[in-house]
Design a protein around this motif. Sequence first.
Motif, PDB file in Angstrom:
ATOM      1  N   PHE A 267       0.830  -1.207   0.000  1.00 53.20           N
ATOM      2  CA  PHE A 267       0.000   0.000   0.000  1.00 53.20           C
ATOM      3  C   PHE A 267       0.864   1.256   0.000  1.00 53.20           C
ATOM      4  O   PHE A 267       0.613   2.216  -0.746  1.00 53.20           O
ATOM      5  CB  PHE A 267      -0.926  -0.008   1.225  1.00 53.20           C
ATOM      6  N   LEU A 268       1.897   1.275   0.829  1.00 53.03           N
ATOM      7  CA  LEU A 268       2.796   2.431   0.896  1.00 53.03           C
ATOM      8  C   LEU A 268       3.499   2.682  -0.436  1.00 53.03           C
ATOM      9  O   LEU A 268       3.621   3.834  -0.883  1.00 53.03           O
ATOM     10  CB  LEU A 268       3.843   2.224   2.001  1.00 53.03           C
ATOM     11  N   TYR A 269       3.943   1.611  -1.057  1.00 53.11           N
ATOM     12  CA  TYR A 269       4.621   1.737  -2.351  1.00 53.11           C
ATOM     13  C   TYR A 269       3.676   2.316  -3.401  1.00 53.11           C
ATOM     14  O   TYR A 269       4.029   3.236  -4.143  1.00 53.11           O
ATOM     15  CB  TYR A 269       5.148   0.363  -2.784  1.00 53.11           C
ATOM     16  N   LYS A 270       2.467   1.755  -3.478  1.00 55.49           N
ATOM     17  CA  LYS A 270       1.492   2.230  -4.454  1.00 55.49           C
ATOM     18  C   LYS A 270       1.043   3.655  -4.161  1.00 55.49           C
ATOM     19  O   LYS A 270       0.795   4.447  -5.080  1.00 55.49           O
ATOM     20  CB  LYS A 270       0.274   1.297  -4.478  1.00 55.49           C
ATOM     21  N   LEU A 271       0.945   4.001  -2.892  1.00 59.67           N
ATOM     22  CA  LEU A 271       0.547   5.351  -2.508  1.00 59.67           C
ATOM     23  C   LEU A 271       1.570   6.378  -2.958  1.00 59.67           C
ATOM     24  O   LEU A 271       1.216   7.440  -3.489  1.00 59.67           O
ATOM     25  CB  LEU A 271       0.362   5.420  -0.979  1.00 59.67           C
ATOM     26  N   TYR A 272       2.841   6.067  -2.764  1.00 63.46           N
ATOM     27  CA  TYR A 272       3.904   7.004  -3.130  1.00 63.46           C
ATOM     28  C   TYR A 272       3.914   7.269  -4.633  1.00 63.46           C
ATOM     29  O   TYR A 272       4.221   8.376  -5.085  1.00 63.46           O
ATOM     30  CB  TYR A 272       5.257   6.453  -2.677  1.00 63.46           C
ATOM     31  N   HIS A 273       3.555   6.256  -5.432  1.00 62.56           N
ATOM     32  CA  HIS A 273       3.578   6.395  -6.883  1.00 62.56           C
ATOM     33  C   HIS A 273       2.188   6.693  -7.474  1.00 62.56           C
ATOM     34  O   HIS A 273       2.039   6.702  -8.694  1.00 62.56           O
ATOM     35  CB  HIS A 273       4.135   5.115  -7.531  1.00 62.56           C
ATOM     36  N   SER A 274       1.206   6.926  -6.637  1.00 64.31           N
ATOM     37  CA  SER A 274      -0.153   7.166  -7.130  1.00 64.31           C
ATOM     38  C   SER A 274      -0.276   8.564  -7.733  1.00 64.31           C
ATOM     39  O   SER A 274       0.292   9.533  -7.231  1.00 64.31           O
ATOM     40  CB  SER A 274      -1.161   7.001  -5.998  1.00 64.31           C
ATOM     41  N   LYS A 275      -1.042   8.642  -8.822  1.00 63.59           N
ATOM     42  CA  LYS A 275      -1.260   9.917  -9.505  1.00 63.59           C
ATOM     43  C   LYS A 275      -2.699  10.095  -9.979  1.00 63.59           C
ATOM     44  O   LYS A 275      -3.234  11.195  -9.955  1.00 63.59           O
ATOM     45  CB  LYS A 275      -0.322  10.037 -10.715  1.00 63.59           C
ATOM     46  N   LYS A 276      -3.327   8.998 -10.400  1.00 63.34           N
ATOM     47  CA  LYS A 276      -4.644   9.083 -11.022  1.00 63.34           C
ATOM     48  C   LYS A 276      -5.744   8.646 -10.057  1.00 63.34           C
ATOM     49  O   LYS A 276      -5.490   8.047  -9.020  1.00 63.34           O
ATOM     50  CB  LYS A 276      -4.679   8.217 -12.283  1.00 63.34           C
ATOM     51  N   THR A 277      -6.969   8.955 -10.457  1.00 64.03           N
ATOM     52  CA  THR A 277      -8.141   8.605  -9.650  1.00 64.03           C
ATOM     53  C   THR A 277      -8.235   7.107  -9.417  1.00 64.03           C
ATOM     54  O   THR A 277      -8.565   6.651  -8.315  1.00 64.03           O
ATOM     55  CB  THR A 277      -9.429   9.099 -10.330  1.00 64.03           C
ATOM     56  N   LYS A 278      -7.932   6.322 -10.448  1.00 61.85           N
ATOM     57  CA  LYS A 278      -8.006   4.865 -10.311  1.00 61.85           C
ATOM     58  C   LYS A 278      -6.993   4.349  -9.292  1.00 61.85           C
ATOM     59  O   LYS A 278      -7.228   3.332  -8.635  1.00 61.85           O
ATOM     60  CB  LYS A 278      -7.805   4.187 -11.657  1.00 61.85           C
ATOM     61  N   ASP A 279      -5.862   5.044  -9.170  1.00 59.06           N
ATOM     62  CA  ASP A 279      -4.858   4.653  -8.172  1.00 59.06           C
ATOM     63  C   ASP A 279      -5.405   4.835  -6.757  1.00 59.06           C
ATOM     64  O   ASP A 279      -5.243   3.965  -5.894  1.00 59.06           O
ATOM     65  CB  ASP A 279      -3.586   5.490  -8.342  1.00 59.06           C
ATOM     66  N   PHE A 280      -6.054   5.970  -6.519  1.00 61.13           N
ATOM     67  CA  PHE A 280      -6.618   6.246  -5.196  1.00 61.13           C
ATOM     68  C   PHE A 280      -7.777   5.306  -4.879  1.00 61.13           C
ATOM     69  O   PHE A 280      -7.981   4.916  -3.729  1.00 61.13           O
ATOM     70  CB  PHE A 280      -7.072   7.698  -5.115  1.00 61.13           C
ATOM     71  N   LYS A 281      -8.541   4.931  -5.905  1.00 64.26           N
ATOM     72  CA  LYS A 281      -9.635   3.985  -5.708  1.00 64.26           C
ATOM     73  C   LYS A 281      -9.096   2.624  -5.285  1.00 64.26           C
ATOM     74  O   LYS A 281      -9.630   1.981  -4.367  1.00 64.26           O
ATOM     75  CB  LYS A 281     -10.445   3.856  -7.004  1.00 64.26           C
ATOM     76  N   PHE A 282      -8.012   2.183  -5.936  1.00 60.79           N
ATOM     77  CA  PHE A 282      -7.383   0.916  -5.577  1.00 60.79           C
ATOM     78  C   PHE A 282      -6.844   0.957  -4.149  1.00 60.79           C
ATOM     79  O   PHE A 282      -7.020   0.004  -3.372  1.00 60.79           O
ATOM     80  CB  PHE A 282      -6.243   0.605  -6.549  1.00 60.79           C
ATOM     81  N   LEU A 283      -6.221   2.059  -3.765  1.00 63.79           N
ATOM     82  CA  LEU A 283      -5.657   2.199  -2.422  1.00 63.79           C
ATOM     83  C   LEU A 283      -6.741   2.181  -1.352  1.00 63.79           C
ATOM     84  O   LEU A 283      -6.562   1.589  -0.280  1.00 63.79           O
ATOM     85  CB  LEU A 283      -4.859   3.503  -2.334  1.00 63.79           C
ATOM     86  N   SER A 284      -7.870   2.806  -1.654  1.00 64.27           N
ATOM     87  CA  SER A 284      -8.981   2.825  -0.705  1.00 64.27           C
ATOM     88  C   SER A 284      -9.509   1.420  -0.461  1.00 64.27           C
ATOM     89  O   SER A 284      -9.778   1.030   0.684  1.00 64.27           O
ATOM     90  CB  SER A 284     -10.092   3.735  -1.240  1.00 64.27           C
ATOM     91  N   GLN A 285      -9.654   0.641  -1.526  1.00 68.28           N
ATOM     92  CA  GLN A 285     -10.116  -0.731  -1.388  1.00 68.28           C
ATOM     93  C   GLN A 285      -9.096  -1.596  -0.654  1.00 68.28           C
ATOM     94  O   GLN A 285      -9.457  -2.439   0.179  1.00 68.28           O
ATOM     95  CB  GLN A 285     -10.407  -1.334  -2.770  1.00 68.28           C
ATOM     96  N   LEU A 286      -7.828  -1.389  -0.953  1.00 70.54           N
ATOM     97  CA  LEU A 286      -6.771  -2.156  -0.306  1.00 70.54           C
ATOM     98  C   LEU A 286      -6.762  -1.908   1.203  1.00 70.54           C
ATOM     99  O   LEU A 286      -6.619  -2.852   1.994  1.00 70.54           O
ATOM    100  CB  LEU A 286      -5.411  -1.793  -0.907  1.00 70.54           C
ATOM    101  N   LEU A 287      -6.953  -0.663   1.603  1.00 75.67           N
ATOM    102  CA  LEU A 287      -6.999  -0.347   3.029  1.00 75.67           C
ATOM    103  C   LEU A 287      -8.190  -1.006   3.710  1.00 75.67           C
ATOM    104  O   LEU A 287      -8.102  -1.420   4.868  1.00 75.67           O
ATOM    105  CB  LEU A 287      -7.068   1.167   3.230  1.00 75.67           C
ATOM    106  N   LYS A 288      -9.298  -1.106   3.003  1.00 77.21           N
ATOM    107  CA  LYS A 288     -10.478  -1.756   3.568  1.00 77.21           C
ATOM    108  C   LYS A 288     -10.182  -3.225   3.862  1.00 77.21           C
ATOM    109  O   LYS A 288     -10.573  -3.739   4.923  1.00 77.21           O
ATOM    110  CB  LYS A 288     -11.668  -1.627   2.620  1.00 77.21           C
ATOM    111  N   TYR A 289      -9.476  -3.902   2.960  1.00 77.04           N
ATOM    112  CA  TYR A 289      -9.123  -5.305   3.179  1.00 77.04           C
ATOM    113  C   TYR A 289      -8.119  -5.442   4.336  1.00 77.04           C
ATOM    114  O   TYR A 289      -8.219  -6.375   5.142  1.00 77.04           O
ATOM    115  CB  TYR A 289      -8.552  -5.918   1.908  1.00 77.04           C
ATOM    116  N   ILE A 290      -7.167  -4.524   4.419  1.00 79.52           N
ATOM    117  CA  ILE A 290      -6.204  -4.563   5.521  1.00 79.52           C
ATOM    118  C   ILE A 290      -6.915  -4.372   6.856  1.00 79.52           C
ATOM    119  O   ILE A 290      -6.613  -5.045   7.847  1.00 79.52           O
ATOM    120  CB  ILE A 290      -5.117  -3.487   5.324  1.00 79.52           C
TER     121      ILE A 290
END
Length: 303
Positions: A267-290
């Motif tokens: 999650f941290l790796y993807k967050l640091y490299h996130s730029k687009k809306t779809k990236d933030f959507k993926f991160l939000s879902q990933l945090l929910k699973y964590i």
Amino acid sequence: MVSLLKRMRYENLMMVLFTLVLTQYTISTTLLDGRSKMQVIIVAIAILCMLAGSSIINDIFKLHTDCNSASNMRMIDAIVSTKNSSLFYCIVTTFAALCASYAVYLNGPEAYVFFLTSAMILLYLYAKYLKRIAIVGNIFVALITVLPIGLVFIFQLDNSSISDSFRDFLIRFLVNTPNATFCILAFYMTLIRELIQDMKDINNDHALGIKTLPILIGTSRTKYLVVLLSAFLFVVIQILAKMALSVNMPYVFWYTTFCISTPFAWFLYKLYHSKKTKDFKFLSQLLKYILFFGILSMLFLKP
């Protein structure tokens, strides 16, 4: 009916129910002392109805906002939808209050009705006012995440007065280290997720006039703030995992490492490299699973 279930966020309600069951089964070992199983079920129903009402009232105010900029046909649909939702909101919140009152009548602290009613009022104020205030709305949503556990603990109390119940709740909460730890971590992780959601919904929030942190300081600065908050949380999780190993609980260490720490590092790796809306959507879902696996780890605390 399907539309109402979606507005109640039934998937979130299932998560809350799962949390309540685990709380009773593991951490809150004295929950049934002096309380019947029926009371526990009624309290759970009251909490679920309260949160369902919160989701509905959020949609109601959102529909009101949409009416201001919608076409005539969409405006008519929104008005009809709002009337139906308002009626259902009144039903579920009233039912929540009745359930709480009945649980107290059976043998519970009278102050519980006050705390549940206060929570419903605060949730209404959030939907109408606080949601539009940067950070304040995010913090409030994070508090809602730990609210069900807090209400369950309040129902355990023997004191009837509001001041005594609140004092005893704080004492039990602070003494019960596992419960306090779970609540703090859940609050912190939900706060991070809410900031990510704000970055994802920045265009929509701007159109609705909601002043979120990304709108005020920009997505880039908000992202780096979230990176710092997440890095701190990652360190705390690692410390807790090592503490479990030091007290001869290796299964907790390995569970935390594989099911929580490893996904969180990704999650941290993807967050640091996130730029687009779809990236933030993926991160939000990933945090929910964590967060789900974090709640599941409560099973290790069964005495």
